[in-house]
Design a protein around this motif. Sequence first.
Motif, short mmCIF file in Angstrom:
data_model
loop_
_atom_site.label_atom_id
_atom_site.label_comp_id
_atom_site.label_asym_id
_atom_site.label_seq_id
_atom_site.Cartn_x
_atom_site.Cartn_y
_atom_site.Cartn_z
N UNK A 140 0.87 -1.24 0.00
CA UNK A 140 -0.14 0.04 -0.04
C UNK A 140 0.89 1.32 -0.17
N UNK A 141 1.85 1.30 0.79
CA UNK A 141 2.81 2.42 0.75
C UNK A 141 3.77 2.52 -0.39
N UNK A 142 3.97 1.34 -1.02
CA UNK A 142 4.87 1.45 -2.31
C UNK A 142 3.60 2.09 -3.35
N UNK A 143 2.53 1.68 -3.61
CA UNK A 143 1.47 2.06 -4.39
C UNK A 143 1.16 3.75 -4.09
N UNK A 144 1.13 4.11 -2.96
CA UNK A 144 0.81 5.49 -2.74
C UNK A 144 2.14 6.34 -2.94
N UNK A 145 3.16 5.75 -2.77
CA UNK A 145 4.37 6.68 -3.31
C UNK A 145 4.35 6.82 -4.70
N UNK A 146 4.09 5.73 -5.46
CA UNK A 146 3.98 5.63 -6.93
C UNK A 146 2.76 6.68 -7.28
#
Length: 401
Positions: free
Chosen positions: A258-264
């Motif tokens: 989730x944090x990876x995708x938010x950053x992206x």
Amino acid sequence: MQDIFSSLFEMTAFGTISYQTVIMWLIAFVLLYLGIKKKYEPLLLVPIGFGVLVANFPGAEMGIVDASNIDLGDGRYKNLFEIAHEYGILNFLYYSLIKTGFLPPIIFMGVGALTDFGPMLRNLRLAFFGAAAQIGIFTVLIAAILLGFDLNEAASLGIIGGADGPTAIYTTIKLAPHLLGPIAIAAYSYMALVPVIIPLIAKMLISKKEFTINMREMDKKFPPKHKIKNLKTVKIIFPIALGTVVAIFVPSSVPLLGMLLFGNLIKEIGTSTSRLADAATGPIMNTATIFLGLTVGATMTSEVFLTSKTLGIIAGGFIAFALSVAGGILAVKGYNLFASKKINPLIGATGLSAVPMASRVANEMALKYNPANHILQYCMASNISGVIGSAVAAGVLISLV
């Protein structure tokens, strides 16, 4: 006078230096050498190596103490102020930022803001080889159980095969926190040695003819039937859609993925969220990396590291890493048996989460066999899917265990 010299000697650490201490210093020096001289993941190996060093200075008391030291019984623990006062700054940082699982997702946010999903979205069939490369995780999980590790320890050991330091740390915190130091060192060390490990495995499994498969020529010979018309919109929708789907099927992977995708997402939206993306990839990620490296290194005291179980973790981690590389390569070779449009097996070797180093290494190998064979963008498709795959695999392990 003799009493003075005796007092001065007692002030030094000469009387407390053991051979175990010297061994740990040598390990720290090797890590620092790889980071400084060889430039293997210097942003990680330098703070980790220095953390190992300071944790093993006699009398400095900078090493991370076991959780039993802060356990007051009846489910109560010492507060952070007490930890800082009794055990120092690194223990304060470890128990507030690492033990809580705070830093790995923060680093994933920064990684997401640095990642371009474009190569993967344009070459979705190559993304499946990132999934194939996760075979090392589950193979070593089974082998570790057979060798006597309990299920939690085996899962933490297997995740090294994902070649993702934050994922390995997060999984180990959840499942086997007493093994955090050895597993983190193994994960980051093997990530740093990607330029050595991938060529080693690739030369064993790939023929010279396969090394020269030119992906651009294959695209010209077999052009894609469908092209993404509005890639910008797709790149914004993708992290939202993927996050929703994965959250439904593997909810335990959300803290990392989730944090990876938010950053992206904040990267792809553009100028309106550029300040957020700059913060995620700049001061936040850099600060998190410093604290993560120093505290993980500080867990590596001689009492923790110099054990037979640690040596088993180091060996098992290498096997997991090697099997992941081999799994991706063999998946491509299997695909090529039935497909007219061939794929360079080096692309399968990049199904790890070590972005973008694995892709750069594979591209350099391809160029050695054919100076016109640039496969970097194709490798990134598999490489990026490996990041997603390792986070999902971690979520699966946490849920199952």
